[in-house]
Design a protein around this motif. Structure first.
Motif, PDB file in Angstrom:
ATOM      1  N   ALA A  81      -6.363 -13.924   1.716  1.00 47.62           N
ATOM      2  CA  ALA A  81      -5.307 -13.673   2.501  1.00 47.62           C
ATOM      3  C   ALA A  81      -4.030 -13.383   1.460  1.00 47.62           C
ATOM      4  CB  ALA A  81      -4.922 -15.040   3.204  1.00 47.62           C
ATOM      5  N   CYS A  82      -4.127 -13.933   0.392  1.00 48.28           N
ATOM      6  CA  CYS A  82      -3.008 -13.759  -0.680  1.00 48.28           C
ATOM      7  C   CYS A  82      -3.073 -12.379  -1.321  1.00 48.28           C
ATOM      8  CB  CYS A  82      -2.823 -14.783  -2.014  1.00 48.28           C
ATOM      9  SG  CYS A  82      -2.658 -16.647  -1.249  1.00 48.28           S
ATOM     10  N   ILE A  83      -4.223 -11.763  -1.504  1.00 51.01           N
ATOM     11  CA  ILE A  83      -4.565 -10.611  -1.929  1.00 51.01           C
ATOM     12  C   ILE A  83      -3.963  -9.600  -0.904  1.00 51.01           C
ATOM     13  CG2 ILE A  83      -6.226  -8.812  -2.675  1.00 51.01           C
ATOM     14  CD1 ILE A  83      -7.922 -11.261  -3.960  1.00 51.01           C
ATOM     15  N   LEU A  84      -4.565  -9.791   0.290  1.00 45.08           N
ATOM     16  CA  LEU A  84      -4.161  -8.841   1.463  1.00 45.08           C
ATOM     17  C   LEU A  84      -2.668  -8.650   1.574  1.00 45.08           C
ATOM     18  CD1 LEU A  84      -6.999  -9.338   4.157  1.00 45.08           C
ATOM     19  CD2 LEU A  84      -6.715  -7.457   2.262  1.00 45.08           C
ATOM     20  N   VAL A  85      -1.946  -9.727   1.604  1.00 43.68           N
ATOM     21  CA  VAL A  85      -0.698  -9.931   1.984  1.00 43.68           C
ATOM     22  C   VAL A  85       0.093  -8.995   0.619  1.00 43.68           C
ATOM     23  CG1 VAL A  85       1.488 -11.419   1.972  1.00 43.68           C
ATOM     24  CG2 VAL A  85      -0.619 -11.918   3.193  1.00 43.68           C
TER      25      VAL A  85
ATOM     26  N   SER B 182       2.482  -5.967   1.074  1.00 44.94           N
ATOM     27  CA  SER B 182       3.864  -5.949   0.636  1.00 44.94           C
ATOM     28  C   SER B 182       3.962  -4.861  -0.558  1.00 44.94           C
ATOM     29  CB  SER B 182       4.204  -7.540   0.049  1.00 44.94           C
ATOM     30  OG  SER B 182       3.986  -8.549   0.741  1.00 44.94           O
ATOM     31  N   PHE B 183       3.167  -4.592  -1.339  1.00 47.46           N
ATOM     32  CA  PHE B 183       3.768  -3.453  -2.207  1.00 47.46           C
ATOM     33  C   PHE B 183       3.494  -2.258  -1.647  1.00 47.46           C
ATOM     34  CE2 PHE B 183       1.884  -6.414  -5.893  1.00 47.46           C
ATOM     35  CZ  PHE B 183       3.077  -6.503  -6.352  1.00 47.46           C
ATOM     36  N   ALA B 184       2.734  -2.147  -0.642  1.00 45.81           N
ATOM     37  CA  ALA B 184       2.745  -0.849   0.064  1.00 45.81           C
ATOM     38  C   ALA B 184       3.968  -0.715   1.201  1.00 45.81           C
ATOM     39  CB  ALA B 184       1.307  -0.751   1.121  1.00 45.81           C
TER      40      ALA B 184
ATOM     41  N   ILE C 291       9.281   2.204   1.903  1.00 45.58           N
ATOM     42  CA  ILE C 291      10.865   1.979   2.220  1.00 45.58           C
ATOM     43  C   ILE C 291      11.461   2.546   1.073  1.00 45.58           C
ATOM     44  CG2 ILE C 291      10.609   0.148   4.251  1.00 45.58           C
ATOM     45  CD1 ILE C 291      11.586  -1.841   1.820  1.00 45.58           C
ATOM     46  N   ALA C 292      11.115   2.393  -0.006  1.00 46.59           N
ATOM     47  CA  ALA C 292      11.652   2.954  -1.395  1.00 46.59           C
ATOM     48  C   ALA C 292      11.128   4.088  -2.006  1.00 46.59           C
ATOM     49  CB  ALA C 292      11.734   1.782  -2.380  1.00 46.59           C
ATOM     50  N   LYS C 293      10.194   4.857  -1.320  1.00 48.66           N
ATOM     51  CA  LYS C 293       9.316   6.066  -1.816  1.00 48.66           C
ATOM     52  C   LYS C 293      10.355   7.119  -2.539  1.00 48.66           C
ATOM     53  CE  LYS C 293       9.347   8.481   2.681  1.00 48.66           C
ATOM     54  NZ  LYS C 293       8.485   8.956   3.701  1.00 48.66           N
ATOM     55  N   ASP C 294      11.846   7.378  -1.881  1.00 48.97           N
ATOM     56  CA  ASP C 294      12.676   8.259  -2.726  1.00 48.97           C
ATOM     57  C   ASP C 294      12.747   7.922  -4.052  1.00 48.97           C
ATOM     58  OD1 ASP C 294      12.425   9.880  -0.301  1.00 48.97           O
ATOM     59  OD2 ASP C 294      14.278   9.027   0.640  1.00 48.97           O
ATOM     60  N   ILE C 295      12.785   6.536  -4.286  1.00 46.49           N
ATOM     61  CA  ILE C 295      13.430   6.205  -5.629  1.00 46.49           C
ATOM     62  C   ILE C 295      12.153   5.821  -6.651  1.00 46.49           C
ATOM     63  CG2 ILE C 295      14.394   4.075  -6.731  1.00 46.49           C
ATOM     64  CD1 ILE C 295      16.107   3.360  -4.330  1.00 46.49           C
TER      65      ILE C 295
END
Length: 366
Positions: free
Chosen positions: A14-18, A22-24, A29-33
């Motif tokens: 669960a921790c790995i998947l979360v 989260s990173f994805a 949301i910050a792909k332009d940066i």
């Protein structure tokens, strides 16, 4: 001394998947940066051997070594762009011939549709006129957005150049930052991860360049054999666009077909172009990619395709280009962390010869 916390399997999973989700999400949301930063990181790793040679062997100051590296890199890019622009300008002199042959080709298509599908040329033209009107309206609406997109590309290119320069200068600074994040007993693992990431990214980018050159030469040779006029330019464009998975080769094929109209409008010529592209793609997918790319990155095809699709959905063409090196970095990290090692194995291209479940018999069963 405190003992490390041991979690059950489902809690670790669960921790790995979360964490991955989260990173994805942060990347989306910050792909332009983040996209210019990641591209600059890849280019900085590619230029790192030159920078190290100038700074360590020749004793150049860090800033001067970084400036020389960027000058070499920009000279290579500008040289390719100047060659392409010169060839395109030369091709523009044949615009009248292209227009004439295009009209002849369209007439042949109209005749083919009329003879095989019993649709009159007048009905075909009415349908094309209706589609053209809609496309003109949409084109006028999208003209402003296209100009904005071009300005965004120029701005991103400038930012990538600046970021690459800064990555080269602050290389040791970033290493010390990572060293401060983890305990001293794990510094050897960190050093191994960083060295493997550098080797993997360098090998991947060099392999891409080799693949681009081979595809360009093969395509140019094939187009020369069938009699295409601008075979050098079209071969180079095909090699460059081939770096974009799936989409690039389709765009290159369309450009090649249009350029072939400088000679004649014969359908046999277009069929020859399609055959050349199919043969080159067959060689690329079955020989070049397995021998050059997969042996350097060690990511299996299933994970690669999924990564490219996810990268394209998240950040477009840049995301598709970044997918493989980012997956390679994740695999290197997973392989060197004991709790994440199964995930690294899942991403790899190791194919066991045979696997059998072994069940130990108890004495009572015997």
């Amino acid at each position: 001394m405190t003992q490390p916390l041991k979690l059950p399997f489902y809690a670790k999973l669960a921790c790995i998947l979360v964490s991955l989700i989260s990173f994805a999400y942060i990347f989306c949301i910050a792909k332009d940066i983040l996209t210019p930063v990641l591209l600059a990181f890849l280019f900085a790793v590619l230029l790192l051997p030159i920078f190290t040679f100038l700074n360590t062997k020749l004793k150049f100051p860090r800033h001067l070594a970084a400036i020389i590296c960027m000058a070499v890199f920009l000279s290579f890019i500008v040289g390719i762009l100047v060659f392409i622009s010169y060839q395109v300008t030369y091709m523009a002199n044949d615009f009248d011939t292209i227009k004439k042959n295009a009209n002849s080709f369209i007439i042949e298509i109209h005749k083919f549709i009329r003879e095989n599908f019993e649709i009159s040329i007048g009905d075909q033209k009415k349908y094309l006129d209706s589609v053209t009107k809609d496309s003109v309206k949409n084109g006028q609406a999208k003209l402003g957005s296209a100009i904005i997109s071009i300005s965004d590309v120029l701005l991103d290119s400038t930012i990538i150049i600046i970021y690459t320069f800064l990555f080269l200068i602050y290389k040791e600074h970033f290493k010390l930052f990572l060293a401060k994040l983890i305990s001293k007993e794990n510094h050897s693992v960190l050093k191994d991860i960083l060295s493997q990431i550098k080797v993997s990214i360098n090998n991947y980018i060099v392999s891409l360049i080799i693949e681009m050159i081979v595809v360009s030469v093969l395509t140019g040779l094939g187009l020369w054999i069938i009699g295409i006029k601008y075979f050098i330019l079209l071969g180079l464009i095909t090699g460059i666009l081939n770096l974009i998975p799936y989409i690039g080769i389709l765009v290159a094929g369309i450009i090649t077909v249009l350029a072939s109209l400088t000679g004649s409008a014969e359908i046999s010529m277009i069929l020859g172009i399609l055959i050349v592209n199919i043969i080159v793609q067959f060689i690329d997918n079955n020989l070049l990619v397995p021998l050059i790319i997969n042996t350097k990155v060690e990511i299996n095809a299933f994970v690669s395709i999924m990564g490219i699709i996810v990268g394209g959905a998240a950040a477009g063409i840049s995301g598709m280009f970044l997918a493989i090196p980012l997956l390679a970095i994740l695999k290197i990290i997973f392989d060197r962390i004991e709790s994440l090692e199964p995930w690294g194995y899942l991403m790899g291209n190791h194919i066991p010869r045979k696997f059998a479940w072994r069940v130990r018999r108890t004495k009572t069963q015997e």
